[in-house]
Design an enzyme around this catalytic site. Structure first.
Site, PDB file in Angstrom:
ATOM      1  N   ILE A 157      30.753  46.974  38.953  1.00 51.82           N
ATOM      2  CA  ILE A 157      30.593  46.437  40.309  1.00 51.82           C
ATOM      3  C   ILE A 157      30.520  44.903  40.275  1.00 51.82           C
ATOM      4  CG2 ILE A 157      29.192  46.525  42.414  1.00 51.82           C
ATOM      5  CD1 ILE A 157      30.746  49.168  41.566  1.00 51.82           C
ATOM      6  N   ARG A 267      55.126  17.761  25.329  1.00 51.34           N
ATOM      7  CA  ARG A 267      55.243  18.224  23.948  1.00 51.34           C
ATOM      8  C   ARG A 267      56.654  17.969  23.404  1.00 51.34           C
ATOM      9  NH1 ARG A 267      52.529  19.439  19.337  1.00 51.34           N
ATOM     10  NH2 ARG A 267      53.507  21.148  18.187  1.00 51.34           N
ATOM     11  N   GLU A 362      40.944  47.433  42.327  1.00 55.48           N
ATOM     12  CA  GLU A 362      41.389  47.669  43.724  1.00 55.48           C
ATOM     13  C   GLU A 362      42.667  48.510  43.743  1.00 55.48           C
ATOM     14  OE1 GLU A 362      40.684  44.878  46.702  1.00 55.48           O
ATOM     15  OE2 GLU A 362      39.122  43.836  45.573  1.00 55.48           O
ATOM     16  N   SER A 365      48.215  49.457  39.159  1.00 47.86           N
ATOM     17  CA  SER A 365      49.636  49.335  39.542  1.00 47.86           C
ATOM     18  C   SER A 365      50.235  50.727  39.789  1.00 47.86           C
ATOM     19  CB  SER A 365      50.422  48.619  38.445  1.00 47.86           C
ATOM     20  OG  SER A 365      50.072  47.260  38.420  1.00 47.86           O
TER      21      SER A 365
HETATM   22  P1  FAD Z   1      41.335  55.563  35.692  1.00 52.90           P
HETATM   23  O1  FAD Z   1      41.317  55.945  37.130  1.00 52.90           O
HETATM   24  O2  FAD Z   1      40.649  56.455  34.711  1.00 52.90           O
HETATM   25  O3  FAD Z   1      42.834  55.305  35.253  1.00 52.90           O
HETATM   26  C1  FAD Z   1      43.225  55.234  33.870  1.00 52.90           C
HETATM   27  C2  FAD Z   1      44.760  55.143  33.842  1.00 52.90           C
HETATM   28  O4  FAD Z   1      45.332  56.331  34.429  1.00 52.90           O
HETATM   29  C3  FAD Z   1      45.328  53.966  34.647  1.00 52.90           C
HETATM   30  O5  FAD Z   1      46.452  53.448  34.009  1.00 52.90           O
HETATM   31  C4  FAD Z   1      45.729  54.606  35.981  1.00 52.90           C
HETATM   32  O6  FAD Z   1      46.765  53.898  36.650  1.00 52.90           O
HETATM   33  C5  FAD Z   1      46.226  55.986  35.476  1.00 52.90           C
HETATM   34  N1  FAD Z   1      46.158  57.002  36.534  1.00 52.90           N
HETATM   35  C6  FAD Z   1      45.070  57.542  37.117  1.00 52.90           C
HETATM   36  N2  FAD Z   1      45.428  58.435  38.046  1.00 52.90           N
HETATM   37  C7  FAD Z   1      46.778  58.452  38.088  1.00 52.90           C
HETATM   38  C8  FAD Z   1      47.753  59.151  38.852  1.00 52.90           C
HETATM   39  N3  FAD Z   1      47.416  60.031  39.799  1.00 52.90           N
HETATM   40  N4  FAD Z   1      49.059  58.913  38.602  1.00 52.90           N
HETATM   41  C9  FAD Z   1      49.433  58.003  37.652  1.00 52.90           C
HETATM   42  N5  FAD Z   1      48.567  57.315  36.900  1.00 52.90           N
HETATM   43  C10 FAD Z   1      47.243  57.529  37.123  1.00 52.90           C
HETATM   44  N6  FAD Z   1      35.103  49.018  41.462  1.00 52.90           N
HETATM   45  C11 FAD Z   1      34.314  48.945  42.574  1.00 52.90           C
HETATM   46  O7  FAD Z   1      34.051  49.938  43.243  1.00 52.90           O
HETATM   47  N7  FAD Z   1      33.784  47.742  42.960  1.00 52.90           N
HETATM   48  C12 FAD Z   1      34.007  46.598  42.276  1.00 52.90           C
HETATM   49  O8  FAD Z   1      33.525  45.532  42.678  1.00 52.90           O
HETATM   50  C13 FAD Z   1      34.814  46.652  41.084  1.00 52.90           C
HETATM   51  N8  FAD Z   1      35.017  45.548  40.328  1.00 52.90           N
HETATM   52  C14 FAD Z   1      35.653  45.676  39.093  1.00 52.90           C
HETATM   53  C15 FAD Z   1      35.665  44.585  38.215  1.00 52.90           C
HETATM   54  C16 FAD Z   1      36.230  44.727  36.970  1.00 52.90           C
HETATM   55  C17 FAD Z   1      36.226  43.570  36.019  1.00 52.90           C
HETATM   56  C18 FAD Z   1      36.825  45.961  36.579  1.00 52.90           C
HETATM   57  C19 FAD Z   1      37.451  46.142  35.212  1.00 52.90           C
HETATM   58  C20 FAD Z   1      36.812  47.022  37.431  1.00 52.90           C
HETATM   59  C21 FAD Z   1      36.220  46.904  38.708  1.00 52.90           C
HETATM   60  N9  FAD Z   1      36.127  48.006  39.569  1.00 52.90           N
HETATM   61  C22 FAD Z   1      35.347  47.926  40.713  1.00 52.90           C
HETATM   62  C23 FAD Z   1      36.682  49.294  39.172  1.00 52.90           C
HETATM   63  C24 FAD Z   1      38.184  49.390  39.318  1.00 52.90           C
HETATM   64  O9  FAD Z   1      38.556  49.439  40.670  1.00 52.90           O
HETATM   65  C25 FAD Z   1      38.639  50.622  38.507  1.00 52.90           C
HETATM   66  O10 FAD Z   1      38.488  50.278  37.142  1.00 52.90           O
HETATM   67  C26 FAD Z   1      40.046  51.033  38.834  1.00 52.90           C
HETATM   68  O11 FAD Z   1      40.119  51.576  40.124  1.00 52.90           O
HETATM   69  C27 FAD Z   1      40.615  52.067  37.845  1.00 52.90           C
HETATM   70  O12 FAD Z   1      39.717  53.116  37.636  1.00 52.90           O
HETATM   71  P2  FAD Z   1      39.340  53.556  36.133  1.00 52.90           P
HETATM   72  O13 FAD Z   1      38.958  52.311  35.393  1.00 52.90           O
HETATM   73  O14 FAD Z   1      38.342  54.654  36.214  1.00 52.90           O
HETATM   74  O15 FAD Z   1      40.699  54.078  35.524  1.00 52.90           O
END
Ligand code: FAD
Length: 382
Positions: A157, A267, A362, A365
């Site tokens: 978060i 450079r 958010e 990709s």
């Molecule tokens: P996963 O959902 O587990 O995804 C893993 C991989 O699987 C990814 O490549 C994804 O694209 C792929 N994948 C998943 N489902 C599918 C599908 N159906 N089809 C194809 N590919 C798929 N969240 C908040 O709520 N509030 C915040 O303020 C916030 N800030 C953040 C700040 C940082 C620095 C980071 C790293 C994350 C933050 N997040 C926050 C969370 C962020 O939004 C999530 O990390 C993100 O939505 C991806 O979720 P996950 O990490 O669980 O990955």
């Protein structure tokens, strides 16, 4: 869409550029190394009006249109993505959503404080077990008389350890996104604890946290929007949020371009500036095209919002393109810098580390492609 900035918009852009040159850029490397932005920046952002953009003046905001908001976000992203993120989350995801969904009492209670920087907001959607599949979240809010009691946890978060209020999403009903509700939870509510997340690849200065909720009791008046409409609240926040991320990415790509052009002119190798080699010019022109394309896609979203048109798919396109472009641009700039790009005395390594998360949060990709594909075909591939 008018591509010429009005005098007012140009003045806002210049104000942001000056602010970044004075208050952000000189400290960005030190904050990155210390893994902590100076918290005083929040009051400064509030004082200059950047935490109240697009929020009506009657609620303490500084008004203005969404293009102005993008211009400021781009300049902040050009200076330091950790600082840009403070604004994108506290204003872009929390205050704007409160302005759209809040009742009068909620707006009066929080908007003036958020707009001035007296308070900071964070957005609690992601959980340890649910990221992309946010509608499946497990945090529960159970009705108990006039209150709700919330148990669960939130992950990654932004602003988490700094925030005064969380826009928190929890399950009040059955499975799936229809069972989700949104709450405004002050972070000093008993039962809410925060743990900093350290060791990030980029955005190192930003206060990222894990939230743990154990028996967190809030009054029913903490609900934002109707019960069961929390997923709509979250998606409306993220649609605008994606424009904000995209604008920040334009800033990263522009910073990469500026750095690459400057360095290539200074450079020398083989007795000539490296700018005189076609393969170096190719890298620079690739960055320049990415900057322009990402900026135009982002401005289109702002234009659609300001004209009251549908913008969600355009926001996904802008976020998808601009985030991938920022990574490409920073990577190209690093290549122009050669070995010096790999050392944090020079700016491009940080740009690449900061850019990398933009294709993840958010909505990754892949998720943006599914949103765009669904809009085009009418078929959900989720
Ligand atoms: P996963 O959902 O587990 O995804 C893993 C991989 O699987 C990814 O490549 C994804 O694209 C792929 N994948 C998943 N489902 C599918 C599908 N159906 N089809 C194809 N590919 C798929 N969240 C908040 O709520 N509030 C915040 O303020 C916030 N800030 C953040 C700040 C940082 C620095 C980071 C790293 C994350 C933050 N997040 C926050 C969370 C962020 O939004 C999530 O990390 C993100 O939505 C991806 O979720 P996950 O990490 O669980 O990955």
């Amino acid at each position: 869409m008018n591509l010429e900035l009005s005098e007012e918009q140009e003045a806002v852009r210049r104000l942001a550029e000056d602010f970044v040159a004075r208050e952000v850029a000189p400290h960005a490397v030190a904050w990155d190394r210390a893994e902590e932005v100076d918290r005083g920046i929040v009051r400064k952002l509030g004082a200059v009006g950047f935490l109240g953009l697009t929020i009506p003046e009657e609620y303490g905001g500084s008004g203005g249109d969404h293009l102005s908001y993008c211009l400021v976000t781009e300049e902040l992203g050009r200076g330091d993505s950790s600082v840009r993120g403070i604004v994108s989350v506290s204003l872009g995801l929390v205050a704007k959503t409160l302005a759209a969904w809040g009742d009068e009492r909620q707006k009066r209670a929080w908007l003036p404080r958020l707009a001035s920087g007296e308070a900071i907001g964070c957005f609690g959607l992601t959980e340890p077990g649910t990221g992309s599949d946010a509608g499946n979240l497990a945090t529960r809010a159970v009705r108990d008389g006039d209150d709700y009691v919330i148990d669960g946890g939130k992950m990654f978060i932004t602003n988490g350890t700094w925030a005064d209020v969380v826009l928190l999403f929890a399950r009040t009903g059955g499975p799936g996104h229809r069972g989700v509700s949104a709450f405004l939870v002050p972070t000093d509510t008993p039962g809410l604890t925060r743990r900093p997340v350290h060791g990030k690849l980029g955005l190192r200065g930003q206060a990222t946290a894990e939230l743990v909720l154990e028996g967190v009791r809030v009054p029913a008046s903490a609900l934002l929007g109707p019960e069961g409409k929390g997923f709509s609240v979250a998606m409306s926040a993220l649609a605008k949020g994606r424009m904000s991320v995209a604008a920040g990415c334009v800033g990263i790509a522009q910073a990469a371009l500026d750095a690459a052009v400057r360095y290539a002119g200074e450079r020398e190798q083989f007795g000539k500036p490296i700018a005189s080699y076609q393969l170096v010019q190719e890298m620079i022109s690739d960055i320049a095209v990415d900057v322009d394309a990402a900026r135009l896609l982002t401005w289109r979203v702002a234009d659609l919002i300001d004209r009251g048109q549908d913008f969600a798919t355009a926001a996904s396109k802008a976020k998808l393109y601009a985030s991938e472009a920022a990574v490409r641009a920073a990577n190209n700039a690093l290549q122009v810098f050669g070995g010096y790009g790999y050392i944090d005395e020079y700016p491009v390594g940080k740009l690449l580390r900061d850019a990398r998360v933009m294709t993840l949060y958010e909505g990754t990709s892949q998720i943006q492609k599914l949103i765009i594909g669904r809009a085009l075909t009418g078929v959900s591939a989720f």
